[in-house]
Design a protein around this motif. Structure first.
Motif, mmCIF file in Angstrom:
data_model
loop_
_atom_site.group_PDB
_atom_site.id
_atom_site.type_symbol
_atom_site.label_atom_id
_atom_site.label_comp_id
_atom_site.label_asym_id
_atom_site.label_seq_id
_atom_site.Cartn_x
_atom_site.Cartn_y
_atom_site.Cartn_z
ATOM 1 N N THR A 1 0.649 -1.445 -0.159
ATOM 2 C CA THR A 1 0.127 -0.241 -0.094
ATOM 3 C C THR A 1 0.850 1.055 -0.207
ATOM 4 O OG1 THR A 1 -1.795 -1.192 1.306
ATOM 5 C CG2 THR A 1 -1.636 1.198 1.113
ATOM 6 N N LEU A 2 0.984 2.294 -1.351
ATOM 7 C CA LEU A 2 1.266 3.222 -1.290
ATOM 8 C C LEU A 2 0.909 4.956 -0.051
ATOM 9 C CD1 LEU A 2 1.191 3.929 -5.159
ATOM 10 C CD2 LEU A 2 3.083 2.638 -3.235
ATOM 11 N N THR A 3 2.321 4.647 1.041
ATOM 12 C CA THR A 3 1.418 5.913 1.634
ATOM 13 C C THR A 3 3.181 6.727 1.711
ATOM 14 O OG1 THR A 3 3.178 5.211 3.706
ATOM 15 C CG2 THR A 3 1.127 4.600 3.230
ATOM 16 N N VAL A 4 3.000 8.051 1.823
ATOM 17 C CA VAL A 4 4.594 8.914 1.655
ATOM 18 C C VAL A 4 5.465 8.158 2.425
ATOM 19 C CG1 VAL A 4 2.938 10.235 3.222
ATOM 20 C CG2 VAL A 4 5.087 11.520 1.613
ATOM 21 N N GLU A 5 5.596 7.858 3.661
ATOM 22 C CA GLU A 5 6.319 7.702 4.565
ATOM 23 C C GLU A 5 7.153 6.471 4.029
ATOM 24 O OE1 GLU A 5 3.135 9.733 6.572
ATOM 25 O OE2 GLU A 5 3.252 7.617 5.761
ATOM 26 N N LEU A 6 6.118 5.461 2.965
ATOM 27 C CA LEU A 6 7.123 4.059 2.501
ATOM 28 C C LEU A 6 7.846 4.369 1.943
ATOM 29 C CD1 LEU A 6 7.310 1.089 2.703
ATOM 30 C CD2 LEU A 6 5.194 0.868 1.967
ATOM 31 N N ILE A 7 7.151 5.986 0.879
ATOM 32 C CA ILE A 7 8.064 5.825 -0.424
ATOM 33 C C ILE A 7 8.963 6.852 0.190
ATOM 34 C CG2 ILE A 7 7.266 7.422 -2.383
ATOM 35 C CD1 ILE A 7 4.616 6.893 -2.509
ATOM 36 N N ILE A 8 8.618 7.513 0.686
ATOM 37 C CA ILE A 8 10.230 8.154 1.327
ATOM 38 C C ILE A 8 11.305 7.258 1.640
ATOM 39 C CG2 ILE A 8 11.730 9.858 3.094
ATOM 40 C CD1 ILE A 8 8.878 11.688 2.562
ATOM 41 N N GLN A 9 11.294 6.587 2.609
ATOM 42 C CA GLN A 9 11.815 5.195 3.134
ATOM 43 C C GLN A 9 12.601 4.395 2.182
ATOM 44 O OE1 GLN A 9 9.760 2.787 5.955
ATOM 45 N NE2 GLN A 9 9.300 4.779 7.608
ATOM 46 N N THR A 10 11.659 3.795 1.309
ATOM 47 C CA THR A 10 12.282 2.950 -0.104
ATOM 48 C C THR A 10 13.267 3.954 -0.463
ATOM 49 O OG1 THR A 10 9.809 2.000 0.200
ATOM 50 C CG2 THR A 10 11.496 2.379 -2.155
ATOM 51 N N ALA A 11 13.195 4.750 -1.137
ATOM 52 C CA ALA A 11 13.745 5.952 -1.631
ATOM 53 C C ALA A 11 14.821 6.460 -0.860
ATOM 54 C CB ALA A 11 13.196 7.909 -2.213
ATOM 55 N N GLU A 12 15.336 6.208 0.403
ATOM 56 C CA GLU A 12 16.705 7.322 1.108
ATOM 57 C C GLU A 12 16.721 5.857 1.220
ATOM 58 O OE1 GLU A 12 14.834 8.578 4.887
ATOM 59 O OE2 GLU A 12 14.798 11.011 3.780
ATOM 60 N N ALA A 13 16.430 4.771 1.194
ATOM 61 C CA ALA A 13 17.095 3.433 1.499
ATOM 62 C C ALA A 13 17.997 3.120 0.368
ATOM 63 C CB ALA A 13 16.571 2.597 1.568
ATOM 64 N N SER A 14 17.730 3.499 -1.063
ATOM 65 C CA SER A 14 18.560 3.810 -2.317
ATOM 66 C C SER A 14 20.190 4.146 -2.192
ATOM 67 C CB SER A 14 18.128 3.803 -3.318
ATOM 68 O OG SER A 14 17.550 5.204 -3.571
ATOM 69 N N LEU A 15 19.791 5.979 -1.446
ATOM 70 C CA LEU A 15 21.410 6.282 -0.738
ATOM 71 C C LEU A 15 22.578 5.831 -0.160
ATOM 72 C CD1 LEU A 15 19.917 9.460 -0.185
ATOM 73 C CD2 LEU A 15 20.438 9.178 -2.533
ATOM 74 N N PRO A 16 22.076 5.100 1.239
ATOM 75 C CA PRO A 16 23.392 4.628 1.949
ATOM 76 C C PRO A 16 24.217 3.632 0.618
ATOM 77 C CG PRO A 16 21.429 4.381 2.998
ATOM 78 C CD PRO A 16 20.905 5.053 2.012
ATOM 79 N N SER A 17 23.593 2.815 0.431
ATOM 80 C CA SER A 17 24.059 1.956 -0.815
ATOM 81 C C SER A 17 24.114 1.801 -1.610
ATOM 82 C CB SER A 17 23.216 0.575 -0.356
ATOM 83 O OG SER A 17 21.882 0.707 -1.096
ATOM 84 N N THR A 18 24.708 3.291 -1.832
ATOM 85 C CA THR A 18 25.058 3.942 -3.712
ATOM 86 C C THR A 18 24.746 3.451 -4.344
ATOM 87 O OG1 THR A 18 26.685 2.665 -3.718
ATOM 88 C CG2 THR A 18 26.827 4.574 -2.261
ATOM 89 N N VAL A 19 23.215 2.394 -4.552
ATOM 90 C CA VAL A 19 21.788 2.238 -5.876
ATOM 91 C C VAL A 19 21.850 3.004 -6.478
ATOM 92 C CG1 VAL A 19 19.834 1.032 -6.490
ATOM 93 C CG2 VAL A 19 21.352 0.306 -4.396
ATOM 94 N N GLU A 20 22.058 3.251 -7.839
ATOM 95 C CA GLU A 20 22.377 4.001 -8.699
ATOM 96 C C GLU A 20 20.417 4.217 -9.015
ATOM 97 O OE1 GLU A 20 23.684 5.877 -10.573
ATOM 98 O OE2 GLU A 20 25.838 5.532 -9.346
ATOM 99 N N ILE A 21 20.330 5.565 -9.740
ATOM 100 C CA ILE A 21 19.026 5.291 -10.341
ATOM 101 C C ILE A 21 18.128 4.550 -10.711
ATOM 102 C CG2 ILE A 21 16.760 6.931 -11.017
ATOM 103 C CD1 ILE A 21 18.428 9.419 -10.621
ATOM 104 N N ASN A 22 18.848 3.934 -12.423
ATOM 105 C CA ASN A 22 17.922 3.043 -12.974
ATOM 106 C C ASN A 22 18.535 1.612 -12.358
ATOM 107 O OD1 ASN A 22 21.014 3.555 -12.651
ATOM 108 N ND2 ASN A 22 21.186 2.732 -14.933
ATOM 109 N N LYS A 23 19.351 0.865 -11.142
ATOM 110 C CA LYS A 23 19.119 -0.140 -10.387
ATOM 111 C C LYS A 23 18.242 -0.390 -9.485
ATOM 112 C CE LYS A 23 23.034 -0.665 -12.396
ATOM 113 N NZ LYS A 23 23.844 -2.035 -13.490
ATOM 114 N N MET A 24 17.624 0.523 -8.963
ATOM 115 C CA MET A 24 16.425 0.811 -8.455
ATOM 116 C C MET A 24 15.376 -0.282 -9.133
ATOM 117 S SD MET A 24 16.015 4.833 -6.615
ATOM 118 C CE MET A 24 14.723 3.623 -5.837
ATOM 119 N N LEU A 25 15.293 -0.269 -10.643
ATOM 120 C CA LEU A 25 14.515 -1.486 -11.067
ATOM 121 C C LEU A 25 14.864 -2.700 -11.392
ATOM 122 C CD1 LEU A 25 12.713 1.097 -13.491
ATOM 123 C CD2 LEU A 25 12.492 0.524 -11.359
#
Length: 395
Positions: free
Chosen positions: A344-368
């Motif tokens: 279920t889409l919530t703003v908190e979950l969307i932000i957490q998922t986006a921020e989770a890709s930053l510490p692991s240095t996941v590129e934007i295209n690698k998120m998929l």
């Protein structure tokens, strides 16, 4: 020269376009015909080394079938999500999805398939609603979905029904046609949606009766393929939906991405407009399953018309900063991953998922990629388990 036609299984399972599968993959499938699972899309008895090499054609294709979680239903069909997973990734993903399913036994019990019996108390007067039927004195489901009970009424809400509007819903749509004194929009509804000229703010900002000149200049307000945010006002006699965008927060949406997700993943919230200050991005969760992620636009009430026109002219000459574009793409990919997994889409979950890709240095295209899907499922399972433990500790 004869061309070998692909088997029907390879087309349906792999979603290929009339192209035969690789020879090695075909041999692996034919060697274990009895164990071939078309629902999963791989041979369970492949050797452990299969899939270790990314170029190995035996690298199986796992088609996700997410479990039913609290407040949600499966979000993807087997042909919607295609992930190439290694054997380790598949085991991790199955473990995370199994843990999520065990955390929601009540929600899983409420799900029914076609011809499943729905337990009811026959001593009480039962009203059979949509998605139910009577067979040999038992109430059975005629569609796949979730059982809902409202006093004596029993009905089944289908899993993949189209958007069912309610008055007051915040929706995002795309203009498909300009008709006399109205725009027609596509909002993922079985009927059309109409936005009347009298229900929008004029460019000059003056509240007055619309004239023939305003009707001629309708395309200067909203043109075809423009993305518009509006609110549901009601139904018209022909069954179509009537919208209005008379507030400053509604109107044309620019400089962003429009995403389409299943409508049941967006719940009714008190607030559907979100300004993410840390990203300078606006996030609009449309009740119809259309999600807008775009550059932040300052909404000012009771401002001078000339000042607004000058500000718009200055903004038209400027481009969206590169950093803001990266944030938009990262948040949009987070929405794609969550919707594909059925969360279920919530703003908190969307932000957490986006921020989770930053510490692991996941590129934007690698998120998929497959690894980030697995990490997201594991992270959500861990979060739900922690919340459940805190809830049990509080009691």
């Amino acid at each position: 020269m004869t061309v070998k036609r692909p088997s029907l299984v390879s087309i349906q399972v792999l979603g290929l376009r009339a192209r035969p599968p690789p020879a090695a993959f075909e041999r692996a499938r034919t060697r274990s015909t009895n164990n071939w699972d078309p629902a999963l899309g791989f041979c369970p008895n492949l050797p452990p080394s299969a899939g270790a090499n990314a170029d190995d054609p035996r690298r199986f294709l796992l088609l996700l079938r997410p479990p039913i979680l609290p407040g949600q239903r499966p979000a993807m069909s087997t042909r919607d999500l295609h992930l190439r997973l290694s054997q380790t990734q598949r085991a991790r993903l199955e473990a995370a999805l199994h843990e999520l399913q065990t955390l929601a036994p009540a929600a899983a019990a409420a799900a029914v398939n076609v011809a499943d019996n729905i337990p009811v108390n026959h001593e009480d007067s039962i009203l059979k609603g949509h998605g139910t039927s009577d067979r040999d004195g038992e109430v059975v489901a005629t569609v796949c979905g979730v059982v809902e009970r409202v006093e004596s009424l029993v009905c089944v809400r289908t899993l993949r029904a189209r958007y069912k509007p309610e008055i007051g819903d915040i929706i995002v749509g795309r203009v498909t046609e300009i008709a006399p004194k109205r725009w027609r929009l596509e909002i993922n509804f079985s009927q059309g949606a109409v936005l009347m000229l009298s229900s929008v703010n004029l460019p000059d900002g003056v509240q007055r009766r619309r004239t023939a000149v305003d009707e001629l200049n309708m395309r200067s307000i909203f043109a075809e393929n423009d993305v518009v945010c509006a609110e549901v006002r009601g139904y018209l006699p022909d069954g179509s939906l009537e919208l209005h965008a008379s507030s400053q927060k509604y109107g044309k949406l620019q400089r962003g991405q429009l995403l389409t997700v299943p409508a049941y993943l967006v719940k009714q919230w008190n607030q559907h407009f979100h300004h993410l200050k840390q990203y300078n991005v606006d996030l609009i969760l449309g009740c119809n399953g259309f999600i807008w992620v775009g550059e932040h636009v300052v909404v000012a009430e009771n401002t001078d018309v000339k000042e607004d026109q000058q500000k718009l002219a200055m903004e038209a000459d400027n481009f969206t900063p590169i950093e803001t574009r990266r944030h938009i793409c990262r948040l949009a990919n987070a929405v794609r991953v969550l919707s594909a997994l059925g969360f279920t889409l919530t703003v908190e979950l969307i932000i957490q998922t986006a921020e989770a890709s930053l510490p692991s240095t996941v590129e934007i295209n690698k998120m998929l990629g497959a690894e980030f899907y697995v990490q997201t499922a594991e992270r959500e399972a861990k979060r739900r388990a922690g919340s459940l433990r805190k809830m049990n500790g509080a009691w």
